[in-house]
Write a protein that holds these residues in place. Structure first.
Motif, mmCIF file in Angstrom:
data_model
loop_
_atom_site.group_PDB
_atom_site.id
_atom_site.type_symbol
_atom_site.label_atom_id
_atom_site.label_comp_id
_atom_site.label_asym_id
_atom_site.label_seq_id
_atom_site.Cartn_x
_atom_site.Cartn_y
_atom_site.Cartn_z
ATOM 1 N N ASN A 71 0.869 -1.179 0.000
ATOM 2 C CA ASN A 71 0.000 0.000 0.000
ATOM 3 C C ASN A 71 0.907 1.230 0.000
ATOM 4 O O ASN A 71 1.601 1.500 0.983
ATOM 5 C CB ASN A 71 -0.911 -0.004 1.233
ATOM 6 C CG ASN A 71 -1.867 1.190 1.245
ATOM 7 O OD1 ASN A 71 -1.815 2.054 0.376
ATOM 8 N ND2 ASN A 71 -2.741 1.232 2.242
ATOM 9 N N THR A 72 0.914 1.949 -1.115
ATOM 10 C CA THR A 72 1.816 3.107 -1.260
ATOM 11 C C THR A 72 1.099 4.427 -1.019
ATOM 12 O O THR A 72 1.657 5.495 -1.294
ATOM 13 C CB THR A 72 2.434 3.122 -2.675
ATOM 14 O OG1 THR A 72 1.377 3.227 -3.655
ATOM 15 C CG2 THR A 72 3.240 1.863 -2.932
ATOM 16 N N ARG A 73 -0.106 4.389 -0.495
ATOM 17 C CA ARG A 73 -0.862 5.624 -0.312
ATOM 18 C C ARG A 73 -0.451 6.337 0.976
ATOM 19 O O ARG A 73 0.258 5.795 1.822
ATOM 20 C CB ARG A 73 -2.361 5.320 -0.329
ATOM 21 C CG ARG A 73 -2.806 4.684 -1.661
ATOM 22 C CD ARG A 73 -4.290 4.466 -1.703
ATOM 23 N NE ARG A 73 -5.019 5.742 -1.703
ATOM 24 C CZ ARG A 73 -6.357 5.824 -1.708
ATOM 25 N NH1 ARG A 73 -7.084 4.705 -1.697
ATOM 26 N NH2 ARG A 73 -6.962 6.999 -1.710
ATOM 27 N N ALA A 74 -0.908 7.603 1.098
ATOM 28 C CA ALA A 74 -0.496 8.465 2.207
ATOM 29 C C ALA A 74 -0.981 7.921 3.544
ATOM 30 O O ALA A 74 -1.996 7.225 3.640
ATOM 31 C CB ALA A 74 -1.028 9.876 1.999
ATOM 32 N N ALA A 75 -0.233 8.273 4.598
ATOM 33 C CA ALA A 75 -0.575 7.856 5.963
ATOM 34 C C ALA A 75 -0.311 9.006 6.918
ATOM 35 O O ALA A 75 0.427 9.930 6.611
ATOM 36 C CB ALA A 75 0.257 6.635 6.365
#
Length: 591
Positions: free
Chosen positions: A130-134
């Motif tokens: 999962n390369t999405r923002a955190a």
């Protein structure tokens, strides 16, 4: 007694801090050994610095084994007190709370935030499945786009994250859920609570009304979460279209809503507050629960609307701060014009700072408390504003000659001591093409406003003569003034320390500067060293030592006659001013 700034500086090349000699001290600099990395690694990039109330700093950047990029170039976030920096996280590390194969890649600019105690939070780009923002807080993973939405039915997926606020009380954050719903949560440093979600009934305050739109605004040190909401009726219930509300420890409170009235407001007038993309950055809550914002007052008289900035006190009182059309203080022929970035910021004492344009197109910074005793005529035919003009762009700024003026004023920063800092460019009308000089000014009133640093002027960096070549924006992402009393990123704290980036003559790389109080002495044993300069009425000298003082220069230190100056620890108040010769002790001056 007013508390003004004293000069204390930190320098980082990367970062600097202003010390008692009114110079800069390096906190981090490109080419220096990178804290938290193996021997041989140096700072390769330093950027986006912020500061906390305890004097902690944080910044993003990269480390490498060479000033030229190599395969070992590693992004990271650093935080801590100057001289005690450590890495919060490095690229390739997995935050606690996330799966081991979800790895930190980089921080997202403009999101680094420090709590009063020095804990850190920021938005991050991630690597892995999962390369999405955190969002990360206290170096742990709190929430990630594409992950499971907290406290929703199993399998509900988090969509885009929409913002967070962070204090010692925890982190408030919001985002899309399941593709269309908007939700707001609060993480209290241990557990996560769901505060509001679109489509749900706002039964605590408006039974029969559902949330149609939500936007997280801010979070204060007391854990009071501020949000904006649009409501829609389920049937016959009467629902305000918009409103500002808070949540704290399970209880909601209305701050202000459509059609609310303020003392003295014309009978048929009402507030209008449409949602806009800058909403979150132009409203704030202080630690008392007071909220500052800007809204349109419609139908002040038939068909006439007024832009007004407001303070909604936690007590329920609603008071205007500035009214479009008021006369500029001291210049009755000029009128104040409020614009998109004219929302005020307020500190814990309800001192406000705001931006405005005069009818002669001068850019102004205004300061003062909300208006008291408002009447209808104040809205229909405004008189002179009660606020003070801290600075205006068409007048010579402190530290420059009579032919100079200001351009490119940045958004001002306000702390709980009432001090305001801002950056601008000074230009000489006699030499407009080559005279541009960047500077940072600070003060609580126009009389006390002074130039702290400027490009092209001598400055001490680590005790050595130097010169700043360029000062990078201290508030690059701000669309309105900001206060140290906030859960948002700050560059100015209540100690009077200011963090920013710059380049200097002796080093062409970018640097971050941390400036502190000009009167803060450096303690050494039982003696206190203070810079030789004139101290203004109301300044406080903070240090631990005895009553023996020595100066850094041969010149005398003087406080003007009648000044009220306090030397703390031990407490010693000199209400007639004092002078100190080199190596001497306090000596009273006869008024």
């Amino acid at each position: 007694m007013r508390t003004l700034f004293s000069l204390l500086t930190l320098v980082v090349s990367g970062f600097f801090v202003l010390n008692a000699s009114a110079g800069l001290r390096t906190v981090a600099e490109i080419g220096q050994p990178a804290a938290g990395f193996p021997t041989g690694f140096i700072y390769w990039i330093v950027e986006n610095p912020v500061i906390g109330e305890g004097g902690h700093v944080a910044f993003a950047g990269a480390a490498d084994v060479s000033v030229g990029s190599t395969p070992q170039n590693t992004r990271a976030v650093w935080y801590g007190k100057p001289g005690q920096l450590e890495t919060a996280i490095k690229a390739g590390e997995s935050p606690a709370g996330f799966a081991a194969n979800i790895l930190f890649r980089d921080s997202i600019p403009g999101t680094l935030t420090l709590s009063d105690a020095g804990s850190i939070a920021f938005a991050a780009a991630m690597n892995g499945p999962n390369t999405r923002a955190a969002y990360l807080a206290t170096v742990a993973g709190i929430i990630q786009e594409g992950g499971i939405a907290p406290l929703f039915p199993p399998g509900t997926i988090m969509g885009n994250l929409q913002g967070f606020a962070f204090t010692d009380a925890g982190m408030a954050f919001s985002g899309l859920v399941g593709g269309s719903e908007i939700a707001i949560w609060f993480w209290d440093n241990s557990t996560t609570k769901l505060i509001a979600t679109t489509g749900a009934e706002f039964s605590d305050l408006y039974p029969g009304c559902d949330f149609l739109g939500l936007q997280l605004i801010d979070l204060n040190q007391a854990g009071e979460l501020l949000f904006y909401a649009q409501l829609i009726t389920q049937g016959t219930a009467s629902c305000p279209t918009w409103g500002l509300y808070t949540w704290k420890a399970g209880s909601f409170r209305k701050v202000v809503a459509e059609h609310d009235s303020a003392t003295g407001m014309p009978a048929d007038a009402f507030l209008s507050f449409p949602q806009n993309p800058y909403l979150r950055r132009s409203i704030s809550i202080n630690d008392n629960g007071d909220v500052s914002f800007k809204a349109t007052l419609r139908d002040v008289s038939p068909g006439v609307n007024k832009e007004v900035s407001w303070m909604a006190f936690a007590s329920g009182e609603l008071s205007p701060v500035a009214i479009d059309g008021e006369a500029v203080p001291g210049s009755p022929s000029e009128l104040i014009r409020l614009s998109t970035n004219s929302a005020p910021a307020a500190n814990a004492d309800a001192t406000t700072v705001s931006r405005a344009i005069s009818s002669t197109l001068a850019d102004m910074i205004l300061t003062g408390p909300p208006r008291q005793g408002t009447s209808a005529s104040d809205f229909t035919t405004p008189g002179e504003s009660h606020l003070e003009v801290l600075v205006r762009s068409d007048e010579p700024p402190p530290g420059f000659g009579s032919s100079w003026h200001l351009t490119d004023l940045e958004q001002p920063l306000l702390n709980n001591q009432g001090n305001i800092a801002f950056m601008a460019v000074a230009r000489d009308a006699l030499d407009p093409n080559t005279s541009a000089t960047q500077g940072i000014w600070l003060g609580d009133t126009a009389d006390n406003l002074r130039l702290l640093v400027a490009t092209g002027r001598p400055v001490l960096i680590d005790g050595q003569p130097d010169e700043l070549k360029q000062i990078l924006a201290i508030t690059p992402t701000n669309v309105a003034p900001s206060s140290s009393n906030s859960g948002q990123p700050i560059q100015l704290n209540d100690q009077g320390q200011l963090v920013f980036r710059a380049t200097r003559l002796r080093n062409s790389f970018s640097s971050t500067l941390l400036m502190g109080m000009a009167a803060t002495p450096a303690c050494s044993g039982s003696k206190v060293t203070i810079p030789a300069r004139t101290y203004a009425d109301g300044e406080v000298i903070y240090c631990i030592g005895d009553i023996s003082l020595s100066t850094l220069a041969k010149a005398s230190v003087r406080v003007s006659n009648g000044a009220d100056v306090t030397y703390e620890s031990p407490a010693l108040c000199l209400d007639k001013g004092f002078s100190v010769e080199k190596g001497g002790v306090f000596a009273a001056i006869t008024p």
